[in-house]
Design a protein around this motif. Structure first.
Motif, PDB file in Angstrom:
ATOM      1  N   ALA A  58       1.379  10.468   0.807  1.00 40.21           N
ATOM      2  CA  ALA A  58       2.192  10.393  -0.410  1.00 40.21           C
ATOM      3  C   ALA A  58       2.369   8.936  -0.839  1.00 40.21           C
ATOM      4  O   ALA A  58       2.210   8.603  -2.016  1.00 40.21           O
ATOM      5  N   GLN A  59       2.685   8.067   0.121  1.00 41.73           N
ATOM      6  CA  GLN A  59       2.833   6.638  -0.190  1.00 41.73           C
ATOM      7  C   GLN A  59       1.520   6.039  -0.685  1.00 41.73           C
ATOM      8  O   GLN A  59       1.494   5.286  -1.654  1.00 41.73           O
ATOM      9  N   LYS A  60       0.443   6.358  -0.011  1.00 39.84           N
ATOM     10  CA  LYS A  60      -0.875   5.830  -0.359  1.00 39.84           C
ATOM     11  C   LYS A  60      -1.235   6.204  -1.800  1.00 39.84           C
ATOM     12  O   LYS A  60      -1.641   5.360  -2.595  1.00 39.84           O
ATOM     13  N   HIS A  61      -1.078   7.469  -2.144  1.00 41.09           N
ATOM     14  CA  HIS A  61      -1.416   7.923  -3.490  1.00 41.09           C
ATOM     15  C   HIS A  61      -0.429   7.383  -4.526  1.00 41.09           C
ATOM     16  O   HIS A  61      -0.810   7.146  -5.666  1.00 41.09           O
ATOM     17  N   SER A  62       0.806   7.175  -4.124  1.00 40.90           N
ATOM     18  CA  SER A  62       1.784   6.582  -5.038  1.00 40.90           C
ATOM     19  C   SER A  62       1.392   5.153  -5.387  1.00 40.90           C
ATOM     20  O   SER A  62       1.463   4.753  -6.551  1.00 40.90           O
ATOM     21  N   VAL A  63       0.949   4.389  -4.405  1.00 40.75           N
ATOM     22  CA  VAL A  63       0.507   3.013  -4.654  1.00 40.75           C
ATOM     23  C   VAL A  63      -0.690   3.008  -5.605  1.00 40.75           C
ATOM     24  O   VAL A  63      -0.723   2.248  -6.575  1.00 40.75           O
ATOM     25  N   PHE A  64      -1.670   3.887  -5.365  1.00 44.00           N
ATOM     26  CA  PHE A  64      -2.842   3.981  -6.247  1.00 44.00           C
ATOM     27  C   PHE A  64      -2.450   4.368  -7.669  1.00 44.00           C
ATOM     28  O   PHE A  64      -3.133   4.031  -8.621  1.00 44.00           O
ATOM     29  N   SER A  65      -1.346   5.102  -7.794  1.00 43.38           N
ATOM     30  CA  SER A  65      -0.887   5.580  -9.105  1.00 43.38           C
ATOM     31  C   SER A  65       0.174   4.663  -9.718  1.00 43.38           C
ATOM     32  O   SER A  65       0.794   5.029 -10.713  1.00 43.38           O
ATOM     33  N   ASN A  66       0.406   3.505  -9.086  1.00 41.49           N
ATOM     34  CA  ASN A  66       1.425   2.552  -9.555  1.00 41.49           C
ATOM     35  C   ASN A  66       2.814   3.168  -9.622  1.00 41.49           C
ATOM     36  O   ASN A  66       3.573   2.921 -10.555  1.00 41.49           O
ATOM     37  N   GLU A  67       3.143   3.982  -8.629  1.00 38.68           N
ATOM     38  CA  GLU A  67       4.474   4.577  -8.524  1.00 38.68           C
ATOM     39  C   GLU A  67       5.161   4.008  -7.289  1.00 38.68           C
ATOM     40  O   GLU A  67       4.513   3.650  -6.322  1.00 38.68           O
ATOM     41  N   THR A  68       6.475   3.944  -7.346  1.00 37.62           N
ATOM     42  CA  THR A  68       7.220   3.348  -6.238  1.00 37.62           C
ATOM     43  C   THR A  68       7.908   4.381  -5.351  1.00 37.62           C
ATOM     44  O   THR A  68       8.430   4.034  -4.296  1.00 37.62           O
ATOM     45  N   LYS A  69       7.897   5.640  -5.758  1.00 37.45           N
ATOM     46  CA  LYS A  69       8.547   6.695  -4.978  1.00 37.45           C
ATOM     47  C   LYS A  69       7.559   7.832  -4.749  1.00 37.45           C
ATOM     48  O   LYS A  69       6.553   7.946  -5.444  1.00 37.45           O
ATOM     49  N   CYS A  70       7.888   8.673  -3.774  1.00 37.52           N
ATOM     50  CA  CYS A  70       7.034   9.818  -3.472  1.00 37.52           C
ATOM     51  C   CYS A  70       7.879  10.964  -2.941  1.00 37.52           C
ATOM     52  O   CYS A  70       9.075  10.805  -2.692  1.00 37.52           O
ATOM     53  N   TYR A  71       7.256  12.099  -2.779  1.00 41.15           N
ATOM     54  CA  TYR A  71       7.908  13.292  -2.251  1.00 41.15           C
ATOM     55  C   TYR A  71       7.133  13.805  -1.047  1.00 41.15           C
ATOM     56  O   TYR A  71       5.903  13.707  -1.001  1.00 41.15           O
ATOM     57  N   VAL A  72       7.860  14.410  -0.097  1.00 37.25           N
ATOM     58  CA  VAL A  72       7.265  15.192   0.979  1.00 37.25           C
ATOM     59  C   VAL A  72       7.964  16.545   0.960  1.00 37.25           C
ATOM     60  O   VAL A  72       9.192  16.614   1.050  1.00 37.25           O
ATOM     61  N   PHE A  73       7.175  17.597   0.793  1.00 34.54           N
ATOM     62  CA  PHE A  73       7.705  18.955   0.754  1.00 34.54           C
ATOM     63  C   PHE A  73       7.421  19.656   2.067  1.00 34.54           C
ATOM     64  O   PHE A  73       6.329  19.547   2.618  1.00 34.54           O
ATOM     65  N   GLN A  74       8.422  20.386   2.556  1.00 30.69           N
ATOM     66  CA  GLN A  74       8.245  21.226   3.740  1.00 30.69           C
ATOM     67  C   GLN A  74       7.996  22.646   3.240  1.00 30.69           C
ATOM     68  O   GLN A  74       8.737  23.145   2.393  1.00 30.69           O
ATOM     69  N   VAL A  75       6.931  23.271   3.747  1.00 26.08           N
ATOM     70  CA  VAL A  75       6.586  24.626   3.319  1.00 26.08           C
ATOM     71  C   VAL A  75       6.315  25.513   4.524  1.00 26.08           C
ATOM     72  O   VAL A  75       5.949  25.026   5.589  1.00 26.08           O
ATOM     73  N   GLU A  76       6.530  26.799   4.346  1.00 26.99           N
ATOM     74  CA  GLU A  76       6.200  27.789   5.371  1.00 26.99           C
ATOM     75  C   GLU A  76       4.893  28.463   4.972  1.00 26.99           C
ATOM     76  O   GLU A  76       4.763  28.942   3.842  1.00 26.99           O
ATOM     77  N   VAL A  77       3.930  28.484   5.890  1.00 25.92           N
ATOM     78  CA  VAL A  77       2.621  29.064   5.615  1.00 25.92           C
ATOM     79  C   VAL A  77       2.232  29.963   6.780  1.00 25.92           C
ATOM     80  O   VAL A  77       2.408  29.589   7.947  1.00 25.92           O
ATOM     81  N   ASP A  78       1.702  31.128   6.464  1.00 24.59           N
ATOM     82  CA  ASP A  78       1.183  32.019   7.497  1.00 24.59           C
ATOM     83  C   ASP A  78      -0.127  31.415   8.014  1.00 24.59           C
ATOM     84  O   ASP A  78      -0.993  31.039   7.217  1.00 24.59           O
ATOM     85  N   GLU A  79      -0.278  31.322   9.301  1.00 24.82           N
ATOM     86  CA  GLU A  79      -1.470  30.699   9.889  1.00 24.82           C
ATOM     87  C   GLU A  79      -2.771  31.335   9.430  1.00 24.82           C
ATOM     88  O   GLU A  79      -3.794  30.665   9.320  1.00 24.82           O
ATOM     89  N   LYS A  80      -2.765  32.610   9.114  1.00 23.26           N
ATOM     90  CA  LYS A  80      -3.992  33.281   8.663  1.00 23.26           C
ATOM     91  C   LYS A  80      -4.449  32.760   7.302  1.00 23.26           C
ATOM     92  O   LYS A  80      -5.597  32.961   6.917  1.00 23.26           O
ATOM     93  N   ASP A  81      -3.569  32.071   6.576  1.00 23.27           N
ATOM     94  CA  ASP A  81      -3.909  31.530   5.261  1.00 23.27           C
ATOM     95  C   ASP A  81      -4.420  30.088   5.323  1.00 23.27           C
ATOM     96  O   ASP A  81      -4.704  29.495   4.282  1.00 23.27           O
ATOM     97  N   LEU A  82      -4.551  29.533   6.518  1.00 23.19           N
ATOM     98  CA  LEU A  82      -4.978  28.142   6.670  1.00 23.19           C
ATOM     99  C   LEU A  82      -6.485  28.034   6.875  1.00 23.19           C
ATOM    100  O   LEU A  82      -7.107  28.907   7.470  1.00 23.19           O
TER     101      LEU A  82
END
Length: 122
Positions: A58-82
């Motif tokens: 998130a930080q890496k892509h924010s720097v490339f996009s000239n942004e100073t903040k980023c987000y990290v989302f926590q998600v629940e995923v069924d392992e069979k969908d990975l």
């Protein structure tokens, strides 16, 4: 399974507004400045088991996009969908596209996952 998705502030605001993560957004490696070999596969959301790794991207892509903040989302995923991150396997671990395809369709992914884990530790 609890996983994490890191993104720029702009994309994060969109995720909050839409209440979903867009699987076809333009990623940093999809821009014209990169060659075809480094472009990412569409139709997937990149997730990590580690929040710090999602934050790193998130930080890496924010720097490339000239942004100073980023987000990290926590998600629940069924392992069979990975799926194995075929882009990471191809670009970082140098696993052939044929081996990746064989793995994804025959559910023999442990070797690729092990190689990817070893690569990220180094």
């Amino acid at each position: 399974m609890k996983l994490y998705h890191g993104t720029t502030c702009t994309n994060g605001e969109s995720i909050l507004k839409e209440k979903s993560i867009n699987i076809n957004c333009i990623g940093e490696y999809d821009k014209d400045s990169y060659n075809e070999e480094t472009k990412t596969t569409k139709g997937f959301i990149y997730l990590s088991t580690e929040p710090y790794l999602a934050y790193y991207y998130a930080q890496k892509h924010s720097v490339f996009s000239n942004e100073t903040k980023c987000y990290v989302f926590q998600v629940e995923v069924d392992e069979k969908d990975l799926f194995v991150d075929s882009d990471e396997a191809r670009l970082i671990a140098k696993i052939s596209p044929e081996e990746i395809k064989k793995c994804q369709y025959q559910n023999h992914c442990q070797d690729i996952i092990t190689i990817l884990c070893e690569q990220t530790k180094n």
